[in-house]
Design a protein around this motif. Structure first.
Motif, PDB file in Angstrom:
ATOM      1  N   PRO A 213      19.637  60.821  -1.616  1.00 16.27           N
ATOM      2  CA  PRO A 213      18.348  61.518  -1.704  1.00 16.27           C
ATOM      3  C   PRO A 213      18.156  62.582  -0.619  1.00 16.27           C
ATOM      4  CG  PRO A 213      18.018  59.194  -2.158  1.00 16.27           C
ATOM      5  CD  PRO A 213      19.441  59.348  -1.699  1.00 16.27           C
ATOM      6  N   PHE A 214      18.789  62.395   0.529  1.00  9.81           N
ATOM      7  CA  PHE A 214      18.664  63.406   1.584  1.00  9.81           C
ATOM      8  C   PHE A 214      19.259  64.732   1.130  1.00  9.81           C
ATOM      9  CE2 PHE A 214      20.237  65.647   5.383  1.00  9.81           C
ATOM     10  CZ  PHE A 214      19.053  65.772   6.082  1.00  9.81           C
ATOM     11  N   GLN A 215      20.379  64.681   0.416  1.00  9.60           N
ATOM     12  CA  GLN A 215      20.978  65.924  -0.081  1.00  9.60           C
ATOM     13  C   GLN A 215      20.186  66.512  -1.245  1.00  9.60           C
ATOM     14  OE1 GLN A 215      22.902  63.161   0.569  1.00  9.60           O
ATOM     15  NE2 GLN A 215      24.901  63.766   1.407  1.00  9.60           N
TER      16      GLN A 215
ATOM     17  N   SER B 116      11.959  70.632   2.384  1.00  8.54           N
ATOM     18  CA  SER B 116      12.607  71.509   1.409  1.00  8.54           C
ATOM     19  C   SER B 116      11.846  71.507   0.091  1.00  8.54           C
ATOM     20  CB  SER B 116      14.046  71.047   1.162  1.00  8.54           C
ATOM     21  OG  SER B 116      14.650  71.822   0.147  1.00  8.54           O
ATOM     22  N   LEU B 117      11.843  72.642  -0.590  1.00  7.00           N
ATOM     23  CA  LEU B 117      11.238  72.746  -1.907  1.00  7.00           C
ATOM     24  C   LEU B 117      12.281  72.918  -3.004  1.00  7.00           C
ATOM     25  CD1 LEU B 117       8.197  75.094  -1.142  1.00  7.00           C
ATOM     26  CD2 LEU B 117       8.159  72.622  -1.495  1.00  7.00           C
ATOM     27  N   ASN B 118      13.523  73.143  -2.618  1.00  2.58           N
ATOM     28  CA  ASN B 118      14.589  73.392  -3.583  1.00  2.58           C
ATOM     29  C   ASN B 118      15.449  72.149  -3.780  1.00  2.58           C
ATOM     30  OD1 ASN B 118      14.073  76.179  -4.142  1.00  2.58           O
ATOM     31  ND2 ASN B 118      14.882  76.663  -2.111  1.00  2.58           N
ATOM     32  N   LEU B 119      15.593  71.747  -5.047  1.00  4.89           N
ATOM     33  CA  LEU B 119      16.460  70.617  -5.365  1.00  4.89           C
ATOM     34  C   LEU B 119      17.923  71.014  -5.237  1.00  4.89           C
ATOM     35  CD1 LEU B 119      14.804  69.155  -8.592  1.00  4.89           C
ATOM     36  CD2 LEU B 119      14.708  68.207  -6.287  1.00  4.89           C
ATOM     37  N   HIS B 120      18.739  70.030  -4.906  1.00  4.84           N
ATOM     38  CA  HIS B 120      20.184  70.204  -4.889  1.00  4.84           C
ATOM     39  C   HIS B 120      20.787  69.094  -5.739  1.00  4.84           C
ATOM     40  CE1 HIS B 120      18.769  72.199  -1.232  1.00  4.84           C
ATOM     41  NE2 HIS B 120      19.842  72.952  -1.307  1.00  4.84           N
TER      42      HIS B 120
ATOM     43  N   PHE C  90      11.137  44.333  -0.324  1.00  6.37           N
ATOM     44  CA  PHE C  90      12.275  45.244  -0.326  1.00  6.37           C
ATOM     45  C   PHE C  90      12.110  46.250   0.804  1.00  6.37           C
ATOM     46  CE2 PHE C  90      11.858  43.757  -4.709  1.00  6.37           C
ATOM     47  CZ  PHE C  90      13.153  43.335  -4.972  1.00  6.37           C
ATOM     48  N   ALA C  91      13.100  46.310   1.676  1.00  6.13           N
ATOM     49  CA  ALA C  91      13.069  47.209   2.828  1.00  6.13           C
ATOM     50  C   ALA C  91      14.220  48.197   2.712  1.00  6.13           C
ATOM     51  CB  ALA C  91      13.179  46.417   4.123  1.00  6.13           C
ATOM     52  N   ALA C  92      13.894  49.490   2.645  1.00  7.67           N
ATOM     53  CA  ALA C  92      14.916  50.516   2.420  1.00  7.67           C
ATOM     54  C   ALA C  92      14.844  51.612   3.472  1.00  7.67           C
ATOM     55  CB  ALA C  92      14.739  51.127   1.030  1.00  7.67           C
ATOM     56  N   ASN C  93      15.984  52.265   3.697  1.00  7.47           N
ATOM     57  CA  ASN C  93      15.970  53.472   4.522  1.00  7.47           C
ATOM     58  C   ASN C  93      15.305  54.603   3.740  1.00  7.47           C
ATOM     59  OD1 ASN C  93      18.412  53.296   2.848  1.00  7.47           O
ATOM     60  ND2 ASN C  93      19.041  55.230   3.802  1.00  7.47           N
ATOM     61  N   HIS C  94      14.774  55.591   4.463  1.00  2.96           N
ATOM     62  CA  HIS C  94      13.946  56.634   3.829  1.00  2.96           C
ATOM     63  C   HIS C  94      14.577  58.006   4.048  1.00  2.96           C
ATOM     64  CE1 HIS C  94      10.608  58.129   1.780  1.00  2.96           C
ATOM     65  NE2 HIS C  94       9.634  57.917   2.633  1.00  2.96           N
ATOM     66  N   GLN C  95      15.380  58.437   3.061  1.00  2.00           N
ATOM     67  CA  GLN C  95      16.108  59.691   3.206  1.00  2.00           C
ATOM     68  C   GLN C  95      15.342  60.910   2.694  1.00  2.00           C
ATOM     69  OE1 GLN C  95      20.089  59.644   1.608  1.00  2.00           O
ATOM     70  NE2 GLN C  95      20.861  58.651   3.436  1.00  2.00           N
ATOM     71  N   GLY C  96      14.574  60.737   1.620  1.00  2.00           N
ATOM     72  CA  GLY C  96      13.902  61.896   1.030  1.00  2.00           C
ATOM     73  C   GLY C  96      12.969  61.481  -0.086  1.00  2.00           C
ATOM     74  N   ALA C  97      12.388  62.475  -0.754  1.00  2.00           N
ATOM     75  CA  ALA C  97      11.397  62.210  -1.797  1.00  2.00           C
ATOM     76  C   ALA C  97      11.992  61.423  -2.966  1.00  2.00           C
ATOM     77  CB  ALA C  97      10.809  63.528  -2.301  1.00  2.00           C
ATOM     78  N   PHE C  98      13.271  61.601  -3.235  1.00  2.00           N
ATOM     79  CA  PHE C  98      13.888  60.925  -4.376  1.00  2.00           C
ATOM     80  C   PHE C  98      14.167  59.445  -4.108  1.00  2.00           C
ATOM     81  CE2 PHE C  98      13.920  64.817  -6.506  1.00  2.00           C
ATOM     82  CZ  PHE C  98      14.363  64.637  -7.813  1.00  2.00           C
ATOM     83  N   ASP C  99      13.922  58.984  -2.889  1.00  2.00           N
ATOM     84  CA  ASP C  99      14.028  57.546  -2.615  1.00  2.00           C
ATOM     85  C   ASP C  99      13.137  56.751  -3.566  1.00  2.00           C
ATOM     86  OD1 ASP C  99      15.625  58.195  -0.478  1.00  2.00           O
ATOM     87  OD2 ASP C  99      14.047  57.968   1.018  1.00  2.00           O
ATOM     88  N   ILE C 100      11.921  57.259  -3.760  1.00  2.00           N
ATOM     89  CA  ILE C 100      10.952  56.556  -4.608  1.00  2.00           C
ATOM     90  C   ILE C 100      11.459  56.480  -6.038  1.00  2.00           C
ATOM     91  CG2 ILE C 100       8.628  56.705  -5.599  1.00  2.00           C
ATOM     92  CD1 ILE C 100       7.716  57.888  -2.914  1.00  2.00           C
ATOM     93  N   PHE C 101      11.982  57.585  -6.548  1.00  2.00           N
ATOM     94  CA  PHE C 101      12.486  57.593  -7.929  1.00  2.00           C
ATOM     95  C   PHE C 101      13.674  56.649  -8.084  1.00  2.00           C
ATOM     96  CE2 PHE C 101      11.061  62.226  -7.569  1.00  2.00           C
ATOM     97  CZ  PHE C 101       9.768  61.917  -7.958  1.00  2.00           C
TER      98      PHE C 101
ATOM     99  N   TYR D 281      14.670  63.313   9.273  1.00  2.00           N
ATOM    100  CA  TYR D 281      14.914  64.755   9.320  1.00  2.00           C
ATOM    101  C   TYR D 281      16.408  65.065   9.344  1.00  2.00           C
ATOM    102  CZ  TYR D 281      10.007  65.930  10.102  1.00  2.00           C
ATOM    103  OH  TYR D 281       8.643  66.099   9.950  1.00  2.00           O
ATOM    104  N   THR D 282      17.236  64.057   9.576  1.00  2.00           N
ATOM    105  CA  THR D 282      18.669  64.283   9.738  1.00  2.00           C
ATOM    106  C   THR D 282      19.523  63.530   8.722  1.00  2.00           C
ATOM    107  OG1 THR D 282      18.908  62.423  11.265  1.00  2.00           O
ATOM    108  CG2 THR D 282      18.314  64.565  12.222  1.00  2.00           C
ATOM    109  N   GLY D 283      18.911  62.606   7.973  1.00  2.90           N
ATOM    110  CA  GLY D 283      19.673  61.738   7.082  1.00  2.90           C
ATOM    111  C   GLY D 283      20.011  60.414   7.736  1.00  2.90           C
ATOM    112  N   LYS D 284      19.901  60.372   9.068  1.00  2.00           N
ATOM    113  CA  LYS D 284      20.188  59.146   9.805  1.00  2.00           C
ATOM    114  C   LYS D 284      18.899  58.367  10.041  1.00  2.00           C
ATOM    115  CE  LYS D 284      24.251  61.098  12.053  1.00  2.00           C
ATOM    116  NZ  LYS D 284      24.942  61.381  13.336  1.00  2.00           N
ATOM    117  N   MET D 285      19.025  57.048  10.120  1.00  2.00           N
ATOM    118  CA  MET D 285      17.843  56.201  10.250  1.00  2.00           C
ATOM    119  C   MET D 285      17.244  56.264  11.657  1.00  2.00           C
ATOM    120  SD  MET D 285      18.560  52.683   8.123  1.00  2.00           S
ATOM    121  CE  MET D 285      20.202  52.375   8.797  1.00  2.00           C
ATOM    122  N   ILE D 286      15.912  56.081  11.689  1.00  2.00           N
ATOM    123  CA  ILE D 286      15.240  55.823  12.946  1.00  2.00           C
ATOM    124  C   ILE D 286      14.895  54.332  12.989  1.00  2.00           C
ATOM    125  CG2 ILE D 286      14.349  58.162  13.175  1.00  2.00           C
ATOM    126  CD1 ILE D 286      11.695  57.215  12.093  1.00  2.00           C
ATOM    127  N   ARG D 287      14.487  53.840  14.136  1.00  2.00           N
ATOM    128  CA  ARG D 287      14.317  52.394  14.303  1.00  2.00           C
ATOM    129  C   ARG D 287      13.217  51.855  13.384  1.00  2.00           C
ATOM    130  NH1 ARG D 287      13.389  48.890  19.927  1.00  2.00           N
ATOM    131  NH2 ARG D 287      14.579  47.057  19.201  1.00  2.00           N
TER     132      ARG D 287
END
Length: 244
Positions: free
Chosen positions: A188-190, A196-200, A76-87, A158-164
């Motif tokens: 997950p980026f939002q 960031s330490l604060n959830l949204h 499984f190959a996924a884009n990586h937006q933030g910590a909640f990707d794993i969840f 860092y921006t929500g957009k994918m890198i290569r």
């Protein structure tokens, strides 16, 4: 409303999440040490991940589970937006997986020990030789019939957009003759971006795409990068507009 969520996060979510994390880690460690890796390497973490999303009050939408065959191994190959990707992946994919993760996670108290007990793979990119050992370890897991989840970008955006995408995951697929399943993650980026330490509170979505077979494709170094780029393009097609 924002103030309420900040208070909720620090007075309720964080304490409860820490307790759940410790309980999940201990359960995983003990269960795997007693010989129950098939069950305890997946289900405690799956429940922990779902609870993390529910406790964060984040609605979750899943599309594409019908593309997966029960009992079949995938990469499984996924884009990586933030910590909640794993969840999102661990909690809602519905398939037992082994994670390929950064070596630094292994240093987190309880979590690192639980990940090792569960047979997850830590990637060491300090030297080419160490990186090659990480790939071989992942391939041993695949040889035993496991599925692997990996973020080919290598780190969170860092921006929500994918890198290569990097080629490692696709090399494993070629070596083990396994199909690659692209996964698009939105939201997950939002919820919790890097730094960031604060959830949204925000909706999250996971789109599971049709598996890609690379049998018969060019699997040279150049060819694998082409496959990686094609996989990234498939993932990009279902990204929300702000991430394209």
């Amino acid at each position: 409303m924002r103030l309420f969520y900040v208070l909720y996060t620090w007075l309720f979510f964080v304490p409860v999440f820490v307790v759940l994390t410790i309980l999940t880690a201990v359960t995983t460690i003990v269960g795997c040490l007693l010989g129950g890796e098939k069950i305890f390497a997946y289900y405690p973490g799956m429940l922990w991940s779902r609870l993390a999303c529910y406790l964060a009050l984040c609605p979750v939408k899943i599309r594409g589970r019908e593309h997966l065959q029960p009992g079949k191994s995938y990469i499984f190959a996924a884009n990586h937006q933030g910590a909640f990707d794993i969840f999102l992946i661990y909690g809602f994919l519905g398939v037992p997986i082994k994670w390929v993760m950064k070596a630094g996670i292994g240093k987190i108290p309880f979590v690192g020990t639980a990940c090792r007990a569960a047979g997850f793979i830590f990637v060491d990119n300090s030297t080419p030789k160490a990186a090659a050992r990480s790939v071989l370890e992942a391939e041993r897991c695949l040889h035993k019939g496991a599925s692997i989840a990996i973020f080919p970008e290598g780190s969170r955006t860092y921006t929500g957009k994918m890198i290569r995408f990097k080629k490692g995951a696709f090399q494993m697929a070629a070596d083990q003759h396994l199909e690659i399943v692209p996964i698009t993650l939105n939201g997950p980026f939002q919820v919790l971006p890097i730094g960031s330490l604060n959830l949204h509170r925000h909706a999250m979505e996971m789109v599971i795409h049709e598996p890609i077979s690379i049998e018969g494709m060019d699997t040279s170094h150049k060819g694998l990068q082409v496959i990686a780029d094609q996989t990234q393009q498939i993932i990009a097609e279902d990204l929300w507009p702000e991430f394209k």
